[in-house]
Design a protein around this motif. Structure first.
Motif, PDB file in Angstrom:
ATOM      1  N   ILE A 220      27.410  44.576  52.237  1.00  0.00           N
ATOM      2  CA  ILE A 220      25.965  44.748  52.126  1.00  0.00           C
ATOM      3  C   ILE A 220      25.590  45.921  53.027  1.00  0.00           C
ATOM      4  O   ILE A 220      25.957  45.949  54.202  1.00  0.00           O
ATOM      5  CB  ILE A 220      25.202  43.497  52.590  1.00  0.00           C
ATOM      6  CG1 ILE A 220      25.611  42.273  51.761  1.00  0.00           C
ATOM      7  CG2 ILE A 220      23.687  43.716  52.487  1.00  0.00           C
ATOM      8  CD1 ILE A 220      25.037  40.967  52.294  1.00  0.00           C
ATOM      9  N   HIS A 221      24.889  46.904  52.474  1.00  0.00           N
ATOM     10  CA  HIS A 221      24.494  48.085  53.236  1.00  0.00           C
ATOM     11  C   HIS A 221      23.007  48.044  53.578  1.00  0.00           C
ATOM     12  O   HIS A 221      22.217  47.372  52.913  1.00  0.00           O
ATOM     13  CB  HIS A 221      24.806  49.352  52.436  1.00  0.00           C
ATOM     14  CG  HIS A 221      26.278  49.584  52.229  1.00  0.00           C
ATOM     15  ND1 HIS A 221      27.010  50.431  53.020  1.00  0.00           N
ATOM     16  CD2 HIS A 221      27.150  49.065  51.327  1.00  0.00           C
ATOM     17  CE1 HIS A 221      28.276  50.438  52.612  1.00  0.00           C
ATOM     18  NE2 HIS A 221      28.382  49.618  51.589  1.00  0.00           N
ATOM     19  N   SER A 222      22.639  48.805  54.606  1.00  0.00           N
ATOM     20  CA  SER A 222      21.238  48.845  55.050  1.00  0.00           C
ATOM     21  C   SER A 222      20.387  49.749  54.171  1.00  0.00           C
ATOM     22  O   SER A 222      19.161  49.725  54.263  1.00  0.00           O
ATOM     23  CB  SER A 222      21.163  49.315  56.502  1.00  0.00           C
ATOM     24  OG  SER A 222      21.691  50.630  56.632  1.00  0.00           O
ATOM     25  N   GLY A 223      21.004  50.563  53.330  1.00  0.00           N
ATOM     26  CA  GLY A 223      20.285  51.461  52.442  1.00  0.00           C
ATOM     27  C   GLY A 223      21.028  51.624  51.131  1.00  0.00           C
ATOM     28  O   GLY A 223      22.144  51.109  50.960  1.00  0.00           O
ATOM     29  N   ALA A 224      20.423  52.355  50.203  1.00  0.00           N
ATOM     30  CA  ALA A 224      20.991  52.533  48.865  1.00  0.00           C
ATOM     31  C   ALA A 224      22.023  53.654  48.855  1.00  0.00           C
ATOM     32  O   ALA A 224      21.889  54.662  48.163  1.00  0.00           O
ATOM     33  CB  ALA A 224      19.886  52.811  47.864  1.00  0.00           C
ATOM     34  N   SER A 225      23.085  53.480  49.644  1.00  0.00           N
ATOM     35  CA  SER A 225      24.129  54.488  49.765  1.00  0.00           C
ATOM     36  C   SER A 225      25.367  53.863  50.378  1.00  0.00           C
ATOM     37  O   SER A 225      25.271  52.969  51.234  1.00  0.00           O
ATOM     38  CB  SER A 225      23.648  55.651  50.640  1.00  0.00           C
ATOM     39  OG  SER A 225      24.730  56.490  51.010  1.00  0.00           O
ATOM     40  N   ALA A 226      26.538  54.335  49.942  1.00  0.00           N
ATOM     41  CA  ALA A 226      27.783  53.850  50.529  1.00  0.00           C
ATOM     42  C   ALA A 226      27.914  54.271  51.985  1.00  0.00           C
ATOM     43  O   ALA A 226      28.678  53.673  52.745  1.00  0.00           O
ATOM     44  CB  ALA A 226      28.968  54.377  49.728  1.00  0.00           C
ATOM     45  N   ASP A 227      27.173  55.312  52.392  1.00  0.00           N
ATOM     46  CA  ASP A 227      27.215  55.781  53.774  1.00  0.00           C
ATOM     47  C   ASP A 227      26.303  54.985  54.695  1.00  0.00           C
ATOM     48  O   ASP A 227      26.379  55.112  55.918  1.00  0.00           O
ATOM     49  CB  ASP A 227      26.824  57.259  53.843  1.00  0.00           C
ATOM     50  CG  ASP A 227      27.910  58.167  53.279  1.00  0.00           C
ATOM     51  OD1 ASP A 227      29.072  57.718  53.233  1.00  0.00           O
ATOM     52  OD2 ASP A 227      27.594  59.295  52.880  1.00  0.00           O
ATOM     53  N   ALA A 228      25.400  54.167  54.121  1.00  0.00           N
ATOM     54  CA  ALA A 228      24.482  53.383  54.945  1.00  0.00           C
ATOM     55  C   ALA A 228      25.258  52.323  55.721  1.00  0.00           C
ATOM     56  O   ALA A 228      26.329  51.869  55.308  1.00  0.00           O
ATOM     57  CB  ALA A 228      23.414  52.733  54.065  1.00  0.00           C
ATOM     58  N   GLN A 229      24.696  51.912  56.842  1.00  0.00           N
ATOM     59  CA  GLN A 229      25.351  50.943  57.726  1.00  0.00           C
ATOM     60  C   GLN A 229      25.662  49.634  56.998  1.00  0.00           C
ATOM     61  O   GLN A 229      24.857  49.141  56.211  1.00  0.00           O
ATOM     62  CB  GLN A 229      24.448  50.652  58.924  1.00  0.00           C
ATOM     63  CG  GLN A 229      25.038  49.651  59.918  1.00  0.00           C
ATOM     64  CD  GLN A 229      24.074  49.321  61.039  1.00  0.00           C
ATOM     65  OE1 GLN A 229      22.932  49.755  61.038  1.00  0.00           O
ATOM     66  NE2 GLN A 229      24.514  48.534  61.994  1.00  0.00           N
ATOM     67  N   ILE A 230      26.843  49.080  57.255  1.00  0.00           N
ATOM     68  CA  ILE A 230      27.217  47.779  56.704  1.00  0.00           C
ATOM     69  C   ILE A 230      26.608  46.695  57.589  1.00  0.00           C
ATOM     70  O   ILE A 230      26.864  46.651  58.797  1.00  0.00           O
ATOM     71  CB  ILE A 230      28.735  47.620  56.637  1.00  0.00           C
ATOM     72  CG1 ILE A 230      29.326  48.655  55.672  1.00  0.00           C
ATOM     73  CG2 ILE A 230      29.122  46.209  56.193  1.00  0.00           C
ATOM     74  CD1 ILE A 230      30.845  48.684  55.647  1.00  0.00           C
ATOM     75  N   ILE A 231      25.782  45.829  57.015  1.00  0.00           N
ATOM     76  CA  ILE A 231      25.060  44.824  57.802  1.00  0.00           C
ATOM     77  C   ILE A 231      25.421  43.393  57.401  1.00  0.00           C
ATOM     78  O   ILE A 231      24.851  42.432  57.914  1.00  0.00           O
ATOM     79  CB  ILE A 231      23.532  45.020  57.681  1.00  0.00           C
ATOM     80  CG1 ILE A 231      23.100  44.977  56.215  1.00  0.00           C
ATOM     81  CG2 ILE A 231      23.124  46.350  58.313  1.00  0.00           C
ATOM     82  CD1 ILE A 231      21.579  45.076  56.037  1.00  0.00           C
TER      83      ILE A 231
END
Length: 271
Positions: A220-231
């Motif tokens: 699960i990411h913090s934003g709509a991108s694979a680079d967003a933080q995994i939360i």
């Protein structure tokens, strides 16, 4: 939903630039920019990316069949090792969680762009017959709504020449079961039959209850991108209420109140 539009034609083996090793923990920025470009072509992209951390691959462990003469690379977008043969089976170890690449294992092991591989059980060999043309489909499972036209044709084949078997009206709910590879058509279930509708006129129906389909876990990411933080992560069978689809990333509220995003490739509608 994301569209997997790649330029058809002869596949070019582009020589990659020589360079230093890049850390395997993240995608280089030039790769991220290339993937997000509307005219991105996996075969023409060049880079010096020679490593990838496959410890977080989403496990598949099944035979897939190549649908095109796609390149096998040492890493996603990396140096070319060879190519797959259309119609031949390959063992897929897993899929990269941050980009559409499969890792294959065999005589030549490496990474192949996912849009040119289909599960062996779903592979359809192409034929030259006008009345019996095989299509390979990347599975999806989502309810969508007809939008952008007062009436849209439902066809027997994923092409404008396909026979029209029904007409759906704006606002009607459609069960989408797949994305026909290398086309702009969705495969759908309509009145018990497998049909095709142009993806220009189908939009995800939201909010929608969906379940996680990966065998292990999904980040699960913090934003709509694979680079967003995994939360966080979803386990197989976990259910979420999706509130938005942002270019292939499904938005939902987590139990702790945070907003999370997961890739639509690994989620299925709950009927």
């Amino acid at each position: 939903m994301k569209k997997r539009n790649l330029i058809a034609g002869n596949l070019l083996a582009i020589a990659l630039l020589a360079g230093a090793q890049i850390p395997v923990s993240a995608m280089p920025m030039d790769i991220e920019e290339a993937v997000s470009s509307p005219d991105y072509n996996a075969y023409e992209h060049s880079g010096s990316y020679s490593g990838y951390d496959d410890s977080e691959l989403i496990a598949i462990g099944e035979d897939y069949v190549a649908t095109a003469n796609a390149m096998i690379r040492v890493a996603p977008f990396g140096d070319i090792l060879g190519s797959v043969t259309p119609g031949q089976k390959y063992y897929v170890v897993g899929e990269c969680p941050d980009c559409m690449w499969y890792k294959i294992s065999g005589d030549v092991s490496g990474y192949v762009y996912a849009s040119y591989m289909v599960p062996a059980s779903e592979y359809v060999q192409e034929t030259n017959s006008n009345s019996e043309v095989g299509e390979n489909v990347r599975s999806l499972n989502m309810y969508m709504t007809v939008e952008g036209a007062s009436a849209v044709n439902v066809r027997t084949e994923p092409r404008k020449s396909g026979k029209v078997v029904a007409v759906v009206k704006e606002g009607e709910e459609i069960h989408v079961t797949g994305n026909v590879l290398n086309t702009e058509w969705y495969q759908c279930k309509y009145e018990g039959e497998t049909v095709y509708i142009c993806d220009d006129y189908l939009k995800p129906e939201l909010p929608q209850m969906m379940t996680c389909t990966v065998k292990s876990s999904l980040n699960i990411h913090s934003g709509a991108s694979a680079d967003a933080q995994i939360i966080g992560e979803l386990k197989h069978g976990d259910k979420i209420k999706v509130s938005a689809d942002e270019n292939g990333w499904l938005k939902f509220s987590m139990e702790d109140g945070k907003i999370g995003y997961v890739s639509d490739e690994y989620m299925a509608a709950i009927e």
